[in-house]
Design a protein around this motif. Sequence first.
Motif, short mmCIF file in Angstrom:
data_model
loop_
_atom_site.label_atom_id
_atom_site.label_comp_id
_atom_site.label_asym_id
_atom_site.label_seq_id
_atom_site.Cartn_x
_atom_site.Cartn_y
_atom_site.Cartn_z
N ILE A 119 0.84 -1.21 0.00
CA ILE A 119 0.00 0.00 0.00
C ILE A 119 0.88 1.25 0.00
N ALA A 120 1.94 1.23 0.81
CA ALA A 120 2.82 2.41 0.87
C ALA A 120 3.47 2.66 -0.49
N ALA A 121 3.92 1.59 -1.15
CA ALA A 121 4.56 1.77 -2.46
C ALA A 121 3.56 2.33 -3.47
N MET A 122 2.30 1.90 -3.37
CA MET A 122 1.27 2.46 -4.26
C MET A 122 1.11 3.96 -4.02
N ALA A 123 1.11 4.35 -2.74
CA ALA A 123 0.91 5.76 -2.41
C ALA A 123 2.10 6.60 -2.86
N VAL A 124 3.30 6.04 -2.75
CA VAL A 124 4.50 6.76 -3.18
C VAL A 124 4.45 7.00 -4.69
N GLU A 125 4.06 5.97 -5.42
CA GLU A 125 3.97 6.13 -6.88
C GLU A 125 2.89 7.15 -7.24
N LEU A 126 1.80 7.11 -6.48
CA LEU A 126 0.71 8.07 -6.74
C LEU A 126 1.18 9.51 -6.54
N TYR A 127 2.02 9.73 -5.51
CA TYR A 127 2.51 11.09 -5.29
C TYR A 127 3.21 11.59 -6.56
N ALA A 128 4.05 10.73 -7.13
CA ALA A 128 4.84 11.15 -8.31
C ALA A 128 3.96 11.32 -9.55
N THR A 129 3.09 10.36 -9.80
CA THR A 129 2.31 10.44 -11.04
C THR A 129 1.29 11.58 -10.98
N ASP A 130 0.70 11.78 -9.79
CA ASP A 130 -0.26 12.88 -9.68
C ASP A 130 0.45 14.22 -9.78
N ALA A 131 1.69 14.27 -9.30
CA ALA A 131 2.48 15.49 -9.46
C ALA A 131 2.68 15.77 -10.95
N ALA A 132 3.02 14.72 -11.71
CA ALA A 132 3.27 14.89 -13.15
C ALA A 132 1.99 15.30 -13.87
N ARG A 133 0.87 14.71 -13.45
CA ARG A 133 -0.42 15.06 -14.09
C ARG A 133 -0.72 16.55 -13.86
N ARG A 134 -0.56 16.99 -12.62
CA ARG A 134 -0.90 18.38 -12.31
C ARG A 134 0.07 19.35 -12.98
N TYR A 135 1.36 18.99 -12.96
CA TYR A 135 2.36 19.89 -13.54
C TYR A 135 2.12 20.03 -15.05
N THR A 136 1.87 18.90 -15.71
CA THR A 136 1.72 18.95 -17.17
C THR A 136 0.43 19.69 -17.54
#
Length: 515
Positions: free
Chosen positions: A158-175
């Motif tokens: 679960i923690a690894a899923m949340a860590v990946e989500l932090y990065a991908t959601d950051a990329a979604r918002r930035y782009t």
Amino acid sequence: CEREIDGVRTRGFSVSFSKRYITLAPVATVVGLAFNAIDESRPEGRRELGITCALIPVPQPGMQIGRRHHPMNSSFMNGPIKGQDVFVPMDWIIGGEHRVGQGWRMLMECLAAGRAISLPALGAATQQTSVFVANGYGQIRNQFGLPIGRFDAVAGTIAAMAVELYATDAARRYTAAVLDQGEQPSVASAILKVQLTEAGRRSVNHAMDILGGKGIISGPSNLLSVAYRHMPIAITVEGANILTRSLIIFGQGAVRCHPFVMREMQAVQQNDAQALGQALIGHAGHVARNLWRSLFGAPMAGTPPAALEKEARLLARLSAKYALTCDLAMGLLGGRLKRMELLSARLGDCLAHLYLASCCLWRYVFDANADLLPFARAAMRVELDAAEEVLRDLYANFPTPGRRLIGALVLSRTAHLAPLRDVQLLALAQLLRTRPDLVARLCPDVSTPKTGGLLDLMQALELSRQLSDDATALNKLVRRTCSFEEAAQGMPNPELALAYLRAADRVIQVDDFAP
Ligand SMILES: Cc1cc2nc3c(=O)[nH]c(=O)nc-3n(C[C@H](O)[C@H](O)[C@H](O)COP(=O)(O)OP(=O)(O)OC[C@H]3O[C@@H](n4cnc5c(N)ncnc54)[C@H](O)[C@@H]3O)c2cc1C
């Protein structure tokens, strides 16, 4: 060609086509078509006018819309379209006659924007839901007298899923912010399309594993089966991921994003020896600078937040290593690189991980809230570690003598990069279990439905929060008494305890139907 339309001689194209999988085709009132325009009246060699886009009203003589497809049984309309000698007057060409032949650019510009929006949003939404559901279910479902989310193997996932989500959601918002400013980041949009849909698929797969049987039984109380079933659609449409990853990201980016290659190509095309010389000198300086920065550290553009300075320095150095590697790959392999899809895919992956790491930095600064620092740091480290690993694989697979030596040289001094350690991952899992405010910040777009399994889960989590530490004692009582009512009576607040047990039971139960 020319046809008589309402008594008027009209110029246009006669087009024939056949295409499966067209979204909304069965209910379309207008069809957008890209076709290769040819003018037979021109001399040989000048007949091909290029890809052209048109909007064709439906119905239309010669055009047939076929029966409906069922993409993974989802409800949206999709079907085949065929056309035989369909007349497309010049008025229907997007942009009018003077835009004939400019369709490829139109398609690429639309993709550059669109590919960064809807499918990445779908991927991020799937990740947010998966993290929320897996983390919540992990607190409600007990085995061996403990919530399953407390077992390391589940907690770490679960923690690894949340860590990946932090990065991908950051990329979604930035782009999305970049698009908002009118940019058309075609390479970044291809990165987002691949990375976020793949992350969505990974995340829902992990969450399904954590749900066990609950994930597999269909019905209104199932929490993830629809997302699980639909994820392959996002992987395949708007540029199938294997192709986009192995041909498009680096293939497009290598020339577009390089500070000198485009200038060199233009100089060669224009036979301009002076411009070519200048570009080559600049290029040599670029390579030398990146070699120096790879070995001795790269300067940073701007000042990173102090809490992430170490990661930002690593990011700058790995970016220099990546840039140097691209030049080496292009220099050593030349045109062959395009056909070596596995190498091209790795070059694209490395860029993607560096992009995601940069977006984490942006998000942390933009959010201006230190609460998510552990996730920001973990996400950056995971992305940097992945970028470094991809570079290592890349050098191991260069079909060039001396590659190991070059690889060892280029990759030196990042050997201390390590994946997230287990203790750090488990600490993040504990934060997710005990800090609903952090879960809400990581999964801000999970809304409360009116009915169904997700609502049941949200209600059970709220009651479990009210029970707080009493939940453990209550679960022990249930195991001993085998009765919700009796167990609840043994608690300081029997009403709350019984409400929680019933809500938790609704979360764990599955739907059943007549045989
Ligand atoms: C639900 C749905 C909706 C769609 N909606 C539309 C729509 O509205 N309009 C529209 O025009 N299209 C639409 N499509 C079509 C969609 O864009 C294509 O399905 C997609 O591009 C894949 O094409 P294909 O199925 O022919 O796969 P193929 O081209 O047969 O590819 C199969 C596999 O091979 C890989 N592959 C192919 N070539 C290469 C290569 N050179 N290098 C590496 N790998 C390669 C692909 O990545 C894929 O994994 C839709 C498709 C679906 C399933």
